[in-house]
Design a protein around this motif. Structure first.
Motif, PDB file in Angstrom:
ATOM      1  N   ILE A 155       1.421   5.163  -9.410  1.00  0.00           N
ATOM      2  CA  ILE A 155       1.616   6.480  -9.843  1.00  0.00           C
ATOM      3  C   ILE A 155       2.161   6.427 -11.396  1.00  0.00           C
ATOM      4  O   ILE A 155       3.214   5.748 -11.644  1.00  0.00           O
ATOM      5  N   PHE A 199      -3.179   3.712  -5.442  1.00  0.00           N
ATOM      6  CA  PHE A 199      -2.803   4.571  -4.570  1.00  0.00           C
ATOM      7  C   PHE A 199      -3.880   5.395  -3.964  1.00  0.00           C
ATOM      8  O   PHE A 199      -4.058   5.759  -2.955  1.00  0.00           O
ATOM      9  N   ILE A 200      -4.729   6.250  -5.135  1.00  0.00           N
ATOM     10  CA  ILE A 200      -5.661   7.260  -4.364  1.00  0.00           C
ATOM     11  C   ILE A 200      -6.993   6.583  -3.804  1.00  0.00           C
ATOM     12  O   ILE A 200      -7.639   7.053  -3.017  1.00  0.00           O
ATOM     13  N   LEU A 201      -7.050   5.127  -4.286  1.00  0.00           N
ATOM     14  CA  LEU A 201      -8.353   4.658  -3.459  1.00  0.00           C
ATOM     15  C   LEU A 201      -7.777   3.680  -2.341  1.00  0.00           C
ATOM     16  O   LEU A 201      -8.644   3.094  -1.682  1.00  0.00           O
ATOM     17  N   GLY A 202      -6.594   3.442  -2.264  1.00  0.00           N
ATOM     18  CA  GLY A 202      -5.983   2.827  -1.258  1.00  0.00           C
ATOM     19  C   GLY A 202      -6.182   1.121  -1.416  1.00  0.00           C
ATOM     20  O   GLY A 202      -6.295   0.394  -0.423  1.00  0.00           O
ATOM     21  N   GLU A 215      -2.697   9.627 -10.662  1.00  0.00           N
ATOM     22  CA  GLU A 215      -2.757   8.741  -9.174  1.00  0.00           C
ATOM     23  C   GLU A 215      -3.682   7.707  -9.360  1.00  0.00           C
ATOM     24  O   GLU A 215      -5.070   7.797  -9.291  1.00  0.00           O
ATOM     25  N   GLU A 216      -3.133   6.571  -9.523  1.00  0.00           N
ATOM     26  CA  GLU A 216      -3.841   5.307  -9.824  1.00  0.00           C
ATOM     27  C   GLU A 216      -4.752   4.807  -8.743  1.00  0.00           C
ATOM     28  O   GLU A 216      -4.533   5.197  -7.574  1.00  0.00           O
ATOM     29  N   ASN A 217      -5.876   3.918  -8.861  1.00  0.00           N
ATOM     30  CA  ASN A 217      -6.686   3.447  -7.840  1.00  0.00           C
ATOM     31  C   ASN A 217      -5.885   2.857  -6.817  1.00  0.00           C
ATOM     32  O   ASN A 217      -6.139   2.961  -5.734  1.00  0.00           O
ATOM     33  N   TYR A 237       0.844  -1.123   0.056  1.00  0.00           N
ATOM     34  CA  TYR A 237       0.050   0.107  -0.103  1.00  0.00           C
ATOM     35  C   TYR A 237       1.071   1.273   0.043  1.00  0.00           C
ATOM     36  O   TYR A 237       1.629   1.481   1.005  1.00  0.00           O
ATOM     37  N   THR A 251       1.711   4.936   0.230  1.00  0.00           N
ATOM     38  CA  THR A 251       1.150   6.100   1.243  1.00  0.00           C
ATOM     39  C   THR A 251       1.595   7.354   0.356  1.00  0.00           C
ATOM     40  O   THR A 251       0.988   8.610   0.758  1.00  0.00           O
ATOM     41  N   PRO A 278       3.083  14.014  -5.027  1.00  0.00           N
ATOM     42  CA  PRO A 278       1.806  13.718  -5.145  1.00  0.00           C
ATOM     43  C   PRO A 278       1.009  15.176  -5.204  1.00  0.00           C
ATOM     44  O   PRO A 278       1.235  15.685  -4.332  1.00  0.00           O
ATOM     45  N   PHE A 279      -0.158  15.207  -6.054  1.00  0.00           N
ATOM     46  CA  PHE A 279      -0.889  16.453  -6.190  1.00  0.00           C
ATOM     47  C   PHE A 279      -0.080  17.844  -6.242  1.00  0.00           C
ATOM     48  O   PHE A 279      -0.626  18.740  -5.961  1.00  0.00           O
TER      49      PHE A 279
END
Length: 134
Positions: A71, A99-102, A95-97, A39, A41, A86-87
């Protein structure tokens, strides 16, 4: 529910544009605890030289043969002596799922950085951090 132990990671590697088509591993599959996944972060990277060209996107992804991407950094964003995180405003990362959706990576697979092909430009030093857990 049952408590599952998380293992934090913080790893830095360097990938060169001239061999960017060959993955550089942050975490080898053999170093992954059984039945756990990555995961991500966070991350940050710096290109310590000239702008990249000819490589395609630079991707932080797991080590699966059809990798789960975390990413995607467009080659146009890897400008001379540039920092990316990031961002960051004005840098159009994906920001792929995972990463962004955890949702995390593939079970038992480590983490790498890789572009679709070799090209030219400076060396990129990238640090990733996150957790290894079920």
């Amino acid at each position: 529910g049952k408590h599952n132990v998380s293992v934090p990671f913080y790893k830095t590697v360097t990938i060169s544009a001239v061999s960017a088509g060959t993955a550089v591993k942050f975490i080898e599959d053999a170093d992954m605890p059984t039945d756990k996944k990555i995961y991500l972060t966070g991350f940050h990277l710096r290109n310590v030289g000239s702008a990249w060209s000819g490589t395609g996107a630079l991707v932080i992804q797991d080590n699966e043969s059809a990798p789960v991407k975390f990413i995607t950094i467009p080659v146009a964003a890897i400008t001379a002596n540039n920092n990316i995180w990031p961002f960051r405003t004005g840098i159009f990362l994906v920001e792929e799922n995972a990463f962004i959706l955890g949702t995390g990576g593939t079970v038992n697979k480590g983490l790498q950085i890789k572009a679709s092909s070799n090209g030219s430009g400076g060396d990129v030093t990238c640090t990733v951090y996150g957790l290894i857990q079920p």
